[in-house]
Write an enzyme that holds these catalytic residues in place. Structure first.
Site, PDB file in Angstrom:
ATOM      1  NE  ARG A  70      21.291  86.886   1.224  1.00  0.00           N
ATOM      2  CZ  ARG A  70      21.684  85.633   1.369  1.00  0.00           C
ATOM      3  NH1 ARG A  70      22.824  85.247   0.851  1.00  0.00           N
ATOM      4  NH2 ARG A  70      20.948  84.771   2.018  1.00  0.00           N
ATOM      5  CE  LYS A 185      33.593  78.707  19.219  1.00  0.00           C
ATOM      6  NZ  LYS A 185      32.146  78.742  19.457  1.00  0.00           N
ATOM      7  CG  ASP A 214      38.550  81.829  22.332  1.00  0.00           C
ATOM      8  OD1 ASP A 214      37.645  82.247  23.093  1.00  0.00           O
ATOM      9  OD2 ASP A 214      38.972  80.656  22.379  1.00  0.00           O
ATOM     10  CG  HIS A 215      33.596  85.335  23.492  1.00  0.00           C
ATOM     11  ND1 HIS A 215      33.297  84.144  22.898  1.00  0.00           N
ATOM     12  CD2 HIS A 215      32.915  85.333  24.664  1.00  0.00           C
ATOM     13  CE1 HIS A 215      32.469  83.455  23.673  1.00  0.00           C
ATOM     14  NE2 HIS A 215      32.217  84.162  24.762  1.00  0.00           N
ATOM     15  CE  LYS A 219      33.810  84.769  28.532  1.00  0.00           C
ATOM     16  NZ  LYS A 219      32.456  85.232  28.736  1.00  0.00           N
ATOM     17  CD  GLU A 253      27.338  77.641  27.347  1.00  0.00           C
ATOM     18  OE1 GLU A 253      26.920  78.744  26.992  1.00  0.00           O
ATOM     19  OE2 GLU A 253      27.623  76.734  26.560  1.00  0.00           O
ATOM     20  CG  ASP A 272      29.848  75.551  20.803  1.00  0.00           C
ATOM     21  OD1 ASP A 272      30.010  76.440  19.944  1.00  0.00           O
ATOM     22  OD2 ASP A 272      29.121  75.691  21.804  1.00  0.00           O
ATOM     23  CG  HIS A 277      35.436  79.315  24.391  1.00  0.00           C
ATOM     24  ND1 HIS A 277      35.885  80.303  23.548  1.00  0.00           N
ATOM     25  CD2 HIS A 277      34.120  79.165  24.109  1.00  0.00           C
ATOM     26  CE1 HIS A 277      34.880  80.723  22.790  1.00  0.00           C
ATOM     27  NE2 HIS A 277      33.808  80.045  23.111  1.00  0.00           N
ATOM     28  CE  LYS A 377      25.491  75.193  23.817  1.00  0.00           C
ATOM     29  NZ  LYS A 377      25.927  76.495  24.317  1.00  0.00           N
TER      30      LYS A 377
END
Ligand code: BG6
Length: 527
Positions: A70, A185, A214-215, A219, A253, A272, A277, A377
């Site tokens: 934008r 995602k 899905d990253h 890996k 994490e 999430d 994952h 987390k």
């Protein structure tokens, strides 16, 4: 006889590469359009990944990158943005200097289109820009549209891409020029919304044109899981209920919710991390050998696993799932706020930031073997691993201490950090008498091959440009994954958590976690 020692003895592994790797296939002569070029994902992951691919000689000379967002920006300002992103990115290697000669080759192929994703005019302008680029280059294989936009406008963006004609439906995967769309995602918010999104996507495109990303699947160790299982013959015979006691998949994490409270308050940890994952890791661990290393063969087997996961019964939710939310604590010696004190989070929020699920895969291979999935987390360490814990020997002939301390064999596949694979087993302590201790044979990627040279996004973007969908999620698998997690999120929605926050930032999660796994005779690993 003395008690066994308890500290694992490290056993280094020597790695000899026996074959010269095949050269990588370079991307097609295509235009990559990043929809959402001003966003975090584009800056932190996509731009650096594309520039690294250029540096590795994996982009076609006729490649072009178009950013759409934008904000008002000239082509030059956009080039500057991409330059800074590539310089500041630290995945995989630390941020640093840019190779100016390579940048000079890359920069002229970058341009920018300003526009609102919900306005038809944006797509007309984009179409003109694409047309101009394609008519000026000798070869044109296709167009890749990367949706790095808020999930709330996926549908509208897809309708516009298709309706404007700039991303036409292509019936045959081999047809040229191709048109492909990458969708980030979260793909939906639950089963119903995922189905609705799949229907909208299906009206616009053939399934082979759609790359649900899905990253985690990009890996290194995640891909290696398939090679480890299916390129070796010694693991497969023991990879089943007869030998495996349980499987633990952890994605811990240290970061908190960061600046994403708006999204995370709605999503929570299960949507999430688990729906995508962790279930991907589970399905790669549990799947049958595919008949070929091809997209549909691999995806068929993974989807079968998801479908075989026993539905979690609402009445017994506490046997299958537990949840947590972090309170204030400390990480790396520094005090950090609790989730409810994070900017943008409701001070009375009931959103789970930690969860553990016990899933059962109802098929011949896995009947009765629990898969414990855990993610949170603000945990003690950043670590993602898959640990296969084997059964104990049926009978122990060696003397052990009154409190038995022999450890079961574990194969641990470390996804990050320190990517590698370890095998732990018991050995005799040298000396007179029989005393046992644990040894750990440890293979580390970095030790064998040096530091990682590319990020997950590089692998995945290159796959999109070469038309290899093996590492992307098909529509049926996305829906099957929502079927697994929906009962959990629905049950949690209907019953408020009583003791939130229930773990301190910097710990391994709530105390109830220990009892949850102990019921099955296990204990959590603290990798
Ligand atoms: C993302 C989640 O998909 O994965 C984030 O939305 C999470 O909340 C991230 O932090 C973890 O990815 P990685 O590659 O850092 O393990």
């Amino acid at each position: 006889m003395s008690a066994p020692a308890t500290v694992p003895v490290p056993v280094p592994v020597r790695c000899e590469t026996t074959a010269t790797p095949q050269p990588l296939k370079r991307g097609d002569a295509c235009s990559v359009v990043i929809m959402g070029a001003g966003g975090d994902l584009a800056k932190r992951k996509l731009f650096p990944a594309l520039f690294h691919l250029e540096c590795d000689g994996l982009l076609h000379p006729d490649f072009a990158l178009i950013g759409v967002a934008r904000a008002a920006m000239t082509d030059d300002a956009f080039r500057q943005l991409v330059y800074q992103s590539a310089r500041d990115a630290d995945d995989p290697s630390p941020a640093g200097e840019i190779d100016e000669a390579k940048w000079a080759r890359f920069a002229p192929r970058l341009s920018y289109v300003r526009g609102d994703f919900t306005a038809g005019g944006t797509y007309a302008a984009l179409g003109e820009r694409l047309g101009a680029i394609e008519s000026a280059r000798p070869r044109n294989d296709g167009r890749l549209f990367y949706l790095a936009v808020p999930p709330g406008i996926y549908r509208e963006t897809i309708d516009h891409l298709s309706g404007s004609g700039i991303a036409p439906r292509v019936s045959q995967p081999s047809a040229r020029p191709w048109a492909r769309v990458v969708i980030e995602k979260p793909f939906g918010h639950d089963l119903e919304s995922a189905k609705a999104l799949n229907r909208a996507v299906g009206r616009a495109f053939a399934e082979h044109q759609v790359y649900r990303i899905d990253h985690y699947l990009g890996k290194e160790t995640v891909q290696n899981l398939m090679v480890f299982r299916f390129a070796n013959s010694i693991f497969e015979p023991v990879w089943n209920r007869h030998h495996i006691h349980h499987v633990q998949i952890t994605a811990a994490e240290t970061v908190g919710v960061e600046h994403r409270a708006g999204y995370y308050e709605e999503a929570g940890v299960v949507r999430d991390m688990f729906q995508n994952h962790l279930l991907q890791l589970l399905s790669l661990t549990a799947m049958e050998p595919p008949v070929a290393f091809q997209a549909d063969a691999v995806r068929d087997e993974k989807t079968k696993v998801m479908r075989a996961i026993r539905p979690v019964p609402a009445a017994k939710m506490h046997d299958y799932s537990i949840r947590g939310q972090y309170g204030p604590g400390s990480i790396g010696g520094e005090g950090v706020p609790g989730y409810r004190q994070e900017p943008g989070v409701d001070p009375g929020s009931d959103t789970a930031t930690w969860a553990a699920l016990r899933l059962l895969v109802d098929n011949w291979r896995w009947q009765g073997v629990p898969f414990f999935l855990r993610s949170g987390k603000r945990m003690a360490r950043r670590v993602t691993e898959i640990a296969i814990q084997f059964r104990e020997p049926p009978q122990l002939m060696f003397p052990v201490a009154p409190v038995k301390t022999l450890r079961p064999n574990v194969i641990a596949i470390r996804v990050q950090p320190e990517e590698g694979i370890s095998l732990s087993f018991d050995i005799k302590v040298p000396g007179i008498g029989v005393r046992t201790t644990a040894a750990q044979m440890d293979f580390r990627y970095a030790g064998a091959f040096g530091p990682a040279t590319h990020s997950a996004y590089e692998t995945l973007l290159l796959d999109c440009m070469t038309g290899d969908a093996t590492l992307f999620t098909r529509s049926d698998a996305v829906e099957a994954a929502w079927e697994v997690v929906d009962p959990v999120t629905a049950a949690w929605r209907d019953k408020d958590p009583e003791h939130f926050p229930n773990y301190a930032a910097g710990s391994w999660g709530p105390e109830i976690a220990d009892e949850f796994i102990a019921r099955e005779g296990g204990s959590w690993r603290q990798p």
